[in-house]
Motif scaffolding. Structure first.
Motif, PDB file in Angstrom:
ATOM      1  N   MET A  32     -19.278 -17.006 -21.812  1.00 13.21           N
ATOM      2  CA  MET A  32     -20.574 -16.343 -21.893  1.00 13.21           C
ATOM      3  C   MET A  32     -21.666 -17.390 -21.744  1.00 13.21           C
ATOM      4  O   MET A  32     -21.498 -18.530 -22.178  1.00 13.21           O
ATOM      5  N   SER A  33     -22.779 -16.977 -21.156  1.00 10.22           N
ATOM      6  CA  SER A  33     -23.926 -17.878 -21.040  1.00 10.22           C
ATOM      7  C   SER A  33     -25.208 -17.056 -21.047  1.00 10.22           C
ATOM      8  O   SER A  33     -25.219 -15.903 -20.611  1.00 10.22           O
ATOM      9  N   GLU A  34     -26.273 -17.668 -21.566  1.00  5.31           N
ATOM     10  CA  GLU A  34     -27.597 -17.054 -21.567  1.00  5.31           C
ATOM     11  C   GLU A  34     -28.627 -18.153 -21.359  1.00  5.31           C
ATOM     12  O   GLU A  34     -28.415 -19.288 -21.773  1.00  5.31           O
ATOM     13  N   VAL A  35     -29.763 -17.778 -20.768  1.00  5.77           N
ATOM     14  CA  VAL A  35     -30.865 -18.709 -20.553  1.00  5.77           C
ATOM     15  C   VAL A  35     -32.116 -18.121 -21.188  1.00  5.77           C
ATOM     16  O   VAL A  35     -32.425 -16.936 -20.994  1.00  5.77           O
ATOM     17  N   GLY A  47     -33.920 -23.008 -22.686  1.00  8.87           N
ATOM     18  CA  GLY A  47     -32.852 -22.959 -23.672  1.00  8.87           C
ATOM     19  C   GLY A  47     -31.616 -22.347 -23.042  1.00  8.87           C
ATOM     20  O   GLY A  47     -31.718 -21.392 -22.267  1.00  8.87           O
ATOM     21  N   VAL A  48     -30.458 -22.903 -23.347  1.00  6.18           N
ATOM     22  CA  VAL A  48     -29.204 -22.409 -22.777  1.00  6.18           C
ATOM     23  C   VAL A  48     -28.186 -22.215 -23.897  1.00  6.18           C
ATOM     24  O   VAL A  48     -28.039 -23.083 -24.762  1.00  6.18           O
ATOM     25  N   LEU A  49     -27.502 -21.093 -23.851  1.00  4.98           N
ATOM     26  CA  LEU A  49     -26.382 -20.814 -24.745  1.00  4.98           C
ATOM     27  C   LEU A  49     -25.124 -20.744 -23.889  1.00  4.98           C
ATOM     28  O   LEU A  49     -25.094 -20.026 -22.880  1.00  4.98           O
ATOM     29  N   VAL A  50     -24.097 -21.523 -24.260  1.00  8.12           N
ATOM     30  CA  VAL A  50     -22.809 -21.446 -23.574  1.00  8.12           C
ATOM     31  C   VAL A  50     -21.710 -21.286 -24.615  1.00  8.12           C
ATOM     32  O   VAL A  50     -21.722 -21.931 -25.656  1.00  8.12           O
TER      33      VAL A  50
END
Length: 172
Positions: free
Chosen positions: A142-145, A130-133
């Motif tokens: 911002m980004s998260e995995v 899952g990726v948040l951009v």
């Protein structure tokens, strides 16, 4: 996983290179998400890339009871990932991406909770990654995995570093 995340970076690079009009006009997230999916599809040959896809094979994708997520359907149970990279019929779920416009003022926890649920192997046929951009006019702010239902700090830092290397920003 880095191979798949590199493909996401390339799709984001293409989005920023070819869609400046959308960023200049501050269009909504759905327009950005669609164009991003177009570039993502080029990276994932043999996979389906869909926006707001709410199915797992023949079943509707639902969150567990008691969730904090609000949804678009009248029952308030279905979940609509922004972008899914998957094989529809099996289902085989590779990658799910939540795209946020930097001007979005809804709580970030909404998308984070959704990604934890979508990657949780104990809930459904979980997505592998899952990726948040969060997209701003010139870069990813911002980004998260997410992997296995949790934020992966090592992959998040690696992904943010790759975004920075390509000039797209991306702090974890």
């Amino acid at each position: 996983m880095q191979t798949e995340l590199n493909k996401v970076v390339e799709a984001l690079r293409e989005l920023y290179a070819h869609e400046t009009f959308l960023f200049e006009k501050a269009v909504g997230e759905r327009a950005l998400t669609h164009r991003f999916a177009v570039y993502l599809e080029k990276q994932f040959s043999g996979w389906s890339v869909d926006c707001n896809y709410d199915r797992l094979g023949e079943r509707t994708l639902h969150l567990p009871h008691g969730t904090i997520i609000s949804t678009d359907d009248h029952l308030g149970k279905s979940i609509y990932p922004d972008v899914a990279v998957h094989q529809r019929e099996i289902p085989n779920n590779l990658l799910v991406i939540e795209v946020r416009n930097a001007t979005n003022h809804t709580p970030l926890e909404h998308d984070q909770h959704k990604l934890r649920a979508l990657t949780d192997p104990h809930i459904w046929f979980a997505y592998w990654i899952g990726v948040l951009v969060v997209l701003a006019g010139k870069n990813v702010t911002m980004s998260e995995v997410y992997v296995g239902g949790v934020l992966d700090p090592v992959l998040s830092a690696w992904f943010a570093g790759r975004l920075q290397e390509t000039g797209l920003g991306g702090s974890p």
